[in-house]
Design a protein around this motif. Structure first.
Motif, PDB file in Angstrom:
ATOM      1  N   LEU A   1    -135.184  40.033 -43.548  1.00  0.00           N
ATOM      2  CA  LEU A   1    -134.997  38.964 -44.519  1.00  0.00           C
ATOM      3  C   LEU A   1    -133.621  38.326 -44.379  1.00  0.00           C
ATOM      4  CD1 LEU A   1    -136.629  40.640 -47.653  1.00  0.00           C
ATOM      5  CD2 LEU A   1    -137.694  39.112 -45.998  1.00  0.00           C
ATOM      6  N   VAL A   2    -133.211  38.130 -43.123  1.00  0.00           N
ATOM      7  CA  VAL A   2    -131.937  37.483 -42.820  1.00  0.00           C
ATOM      8  C   VAL A   2    -132.181  36.096 -42.222  1.00  0.00           C
ATOM      9  CG1 VAL A   2    -129.834  37.591 -41.428  1.00  0.00           C
ATOM     10  CG2 VAL A   2    -130.725  39.672 -42.484  1.00  0.00           C
ATOM     11  N   LEU A   3    -132.896  36.039 -41.110  1.00  0.00           N
ATOM     12  CA  LEU A   3    -133.089  34.764 -40.435  1.00  0.00           C
ATOM     13  C   LEU A   3    -133.873  33.767 -41.283  1.00  0.00           C
ATOM     14  CD1 LEU A   3    -132.240  36.702 -38.095  1.00  0.00           C
ATOM     15  CD2 LEU A   3    -133.615  35.282 -36.592  1.00  0.00           C
ATOM     16  N   PHE A   4    -134.714  34.277 -42.159  1.00  0.00           N
ATOM     17  CA  PHE A   4    -135.445  33.448 -43.114  1.00  0.00           C
ATOM     18  C   PHE A   4    -134.538  32.444 -43.814  1.00  0.00           C
ATOM     19  CE2 PHE A   4    -136.378  33.189 -47.713  1.00  0.00           C
ATOM     20  CZ  PHE A   4    -137.616  32.547 -47.706  1.00  0.00           C
ATOM     21  N   HIS A   5    -133.322  32.869 -44.170  1.00  0.00           N
ATOM     22  CA  HIS A   5    -132.413  32.038 -44.950  1.00  0.00           C
ATOM     23  C   HIS A   5    -131.580  31.083 -44.093  1.00  0.00           C
ATOM     24  CE1 HIS A   5    -133.001  34.119 -48.799  1.00  0.00           C
ATOM     25  NE2 HIS A   5    -133.045  35.246 -48.121  1.00  0.00           N
ATOM     26  N   LEU A   6    -131.586  31.219 -42.770  1.00  0.00           N
ATOM     27  CA  LEU A   6    -130.615  30.536 -41.923  1.00  0.00           C
ATOM     28  C   LEU A   6    -131.216  29.319 -41.232  1.00  0.00           C
ATOM     29  CD1 LEU A   6    -129.064  33.679 -40.177  1.00  0.00           C
ATOM     30  CD2 LEU A   6    -128.312  32.550 -42.295  1.00  0.00           C
ATOM     31  N   PRO A   7    -130.710  28.115 -41.515  1.00  0.00           N
ATOM     32  CA  PRO A   7    -131.186  26.952 -40.764  1.00  0.00           C
ATOM     33  C   PRO A   7    -130.997  27.100 -39.260  1.00  0.00           C
ATOM     34  CG  PRO A   7    -129.967  26.253 -42.705  1.00  0.00           C
ATOM     35  CD  PRO A   7    -129.778  27.746 -42.595  1.00  0.00           C
ATOM     36  N   ALA A   8    -129.978  27.849 -38.840  1.00  0.00           N
ATOM     37  CA  ALA A   8    -129.712  28.080 -37.414  1.00  0.00           C
ATOM     38  C   ALA A   8    -130.433  29.309 -36.902  1.00  0.00           C
ATOM     39  CB  ALA A   8    -128.207  28.225 -37.179  1.00  0.00           C
ATOM     40  N   ARG A   9    -131.595  29.631 -37.489  1.00  0.00           N
ATOM     41  CA  ARG A   9    -132.269  30.903 -37.180  1.00  0.00           C
ATOM     42  C   ARG A   9    -132.631  31.028 -35.703  1.00  0.00           C
ATOM     43  NH1 ARG A   9    -135.134  27.760 -40.316  1.00  0.00           N
ATOM     44  NH2 ARG A   9    -134.414  28.882 -42.174  1.00  0.00           N
ATOM     45  N   ASP A  10    -133.041  29.947 -35.049  1.00  0.00           N
ATOM     46  CA  ASP A  10    -133.427  30.074 -33.640  1.00  0.00           C
ATOM     47  C   ASP A  10    -132.220  30.352 -32.752  1.00  0.00           C
ATOM     48  OD1 ASP A  10    -136.309  29.654 -33.791  1.00  0.00           O
ATOM     49  OD2 ASP A  10    -135.809  27.640 -34.459  1.00  0.00           O
ATOM     50  N   THR A  11    -131.076  29.759 -33.080  1.00  0.00           N
ATOM     51  CA  THR A  11    -129.840  30.050 -32.351  1.00  0.00           C
ATOM     52  C   THR A  11    -129.414  31.491 -32.581  1.00  0.00           C
ATOM     53  OG1 THR A  11    -129.115  27.747 -32.493  1.00  0.00           O
ATOM     54  CG2 THR A  11    -127.415  29.407 -32.082  1.00  0.00           C
ATOM     55  N   VAL A  12    -129.493  31.950 -33.815  1.00  0.00           N
ATOM     56  CA  VAL A  12    -129.132  33.335 -34.129  1.00  0.00           C
ATOM     57  C   VAL A  12    -130.069  34.299 -33.421  1.00  0.00           C
ATOM     58  CG1 VAL A  12    -129.010  35.043 -35.988  1.00  0.00           C
ATOM     59  CG2 VAL A  12    -128.063  32.753 -36.325  1.00  0.00           C
ATOM     60  N   LEU A  13    -131.334  33.951 -33.332  1.00  0.00           N
ATOM     61  CA  LEU A  13    -132.293  34.814 -32.642  1.00  0.00           C
ATOM     62  C   LEU A  13    -131.891  35.023 -31.188  1.00  0.00           C
ATOM     63  CD1 LEU A  13    -134.949  36.364 -33.000  1.00  0.00           C
ATOM     64  CD2 LEU A  13    -136.156  34.279 -32.335  1.00  0.00           C
ATOM     65  N   ARG A  14    -131.447  33.966 -30.543  1.00  0.00           N
ATOM     66  CA  ARG A  14    -130.996  34.113 -29.145  1.00  0.00           C
ATOM     67  C   ARG A  14    -129.738  34.971 -29.060  1.00  0.00           C
ATOM     68  NH1 ARG A  14    -132.781  28.694 -29.253  1.00  0.00           N
ATOM     69  NH2 ARG A  14    -130.669  27.883 -29.561  1.00  0.00           N
ATOM     70  N   LYS A  15    -128.880  34.859 -30.057  1.00  0.00           N
ATOM     71  CA  LYS A  15    -127.680  35.696 -30.095  1.00  0.00           C
ATOM     72  C   LYS A  15    -128.052  37.175 -30.230  1.00  0.00           C
ATOM     73  CE  LYS A  15    -124.191  34.105 -32.486  1.00  0.00           C
ATOM     74  NZ  LYS A  15    -123.245  33.777 -33.591  1.00  0.00           N
ATOM     75  N   LEU A  16    -129.029  37.454 -31.077  1.00  0.00           N
ATOM     76  CA  LEU A  16    -129.479  38.838 -31.235  1.00  0.00           C
ATOM     77  C   LEU A  16    -130.117  39.355 -29.956  1.00  0.00           C
ATOM     78  CD1 LEU A  16    -131.012  38.752 -34.837  1.00  0.00           C
ATOM     79  CD2 LEU A  16    -128.676  39.306 -34.142  1.00  0.00           C
ATOM     80  N   ARG A  17    -130.897  38.505 -29.310  1.00  0.00           N
ATOM     81  CA  ARG A  17    -131.493  38.892 -28.016  1.00  0.00           C
ATOM     82  C   ARG A  17    -130.412  39.261 -27.014  1.00  0.00           C
ATOM     83  NH1 ARG A  17    -133.074  33.805 -24.908  1.00  0.00           N
ATOM     84  NH2 ARG A  17    -130.790  33.828 -24.830  1.00  0.00           N
TER      85      ARG A  17
END
Length: 254
Positions: free
Chosen positions: A107-123
């Motif tokens: 329930l973190v990326l749900f709140h983030l407009p930059a969620r796709d960028t953050v997802l790549r950072k986590l990857r």
């Protein structure tokens, strides 16, 4: 950038974390266990909240493994021999690359407009072979299964008002429905997931979460005090039953 809607009411965070832990921890732990987590793994818990997941991970990977747990507010997180607590903004701050066997965010990326960028950072923070696990809500399905007609209308008014506030704050209300595709699109392999809609009875962790969420945004809800008090009564009454938000989980391997 968007704004985290529930960030200014610290006195309500403990009930929120308790409800989330009671509602979601067992499923999170079971999914991670199926990945083969064991002694020696290095783990990153993003948005550690009340710390229940980080503490469990630290027990599982002990004695030689390690957990790094991050959040914007780390006041409820405790360090120990194999837990490092890091005050960290996953949107703007750097994460180490090729560092973790497991990265988990709930329930973190749900709140983030930059969620796709953050997802790549986590990857990119995963070691080759490491797993990224996401637990998210798809907020659209919730409906009233049992309540008097006027009470059902009130519950749906509160739901729709809260979801409108979340949408305006930059959340993606149906994010949970697309997390498997998002993991595939970011280049992860062995992607799989699950989706569960539960029945939440008044007084259950799910309804306690709905009540706490409403309390956190009380000043922004278009309700009279009598209507708001009635909503809280309904969320505590076993005579109320709602279908939950869809609880969506997905994992993928680098």
């Amino acid at each position: 950038m968007g704004t985290y809607l529930f960030g200014d009411t610290g006195e309500l965070l403990d009930p929120q974390f308790d409800a989330l832990s009671s509602l979601l921890d067992a499923g999170t732990f079971a999914r991670v266990e199926r990945l083969g987590i064991t002694d020696g793994w290095r783990c990153l818990e993003v948005g550690g909240g009340g710390g229940s997941v980080a503490t469990w991970l630290a027990d599982v990977v002990a004695p030689s493994g390690h957990v790094t747990v991050t959040d914007l507010d780390v006041s409820r997180l405790e360090e120990r021999d194999n837990i490092t607590v890091l005050e960290h903004d996953v949107v703007s701050n750097i994460l180490p690359g090729n560092a973790f066997d497991l990265v988990h965010a709930r329930l973190v990326l749900f709140h983030l407009p930059a969620r796709d960028t953050v997802l790549r950072k986590l990857r990119d923070s995963l070691r080759p072979g490491g797993w990224l696990v996401l637990d998210e809500f798809d907020c659209l399905p919730l409906d009233v299964l049992k309540a008097a007609p006027d009470d059902a209308k009130l519950i749906m008014r509160v739901k729709n008002a809260v979801l409108t506030l979340l949408d305006h704050a930059g959340a993606e209300l149906a994010w949970g429905a697309r997390i498997e595709r998002a993991l595939v699109d970011t280049g992860l392999h062995d992607v799989s997931g699950s989706r569960e809609v539960q029945e939440w009875e008044g007084g259950s962790p799910g309804c306690r979460l709905l009540a706490t969420t409403a309390r956190q945004v009380r000043a922004k809800l278009p309700l009279s005090d009598a209507e708001f008090d009635r909503y809280l009564e309904l969320m505590a009454s076993p005579e109320t039953i709602v279908s939950s938000y869809a609880i969506c989980s997905a994992q993928g391997r680098r």
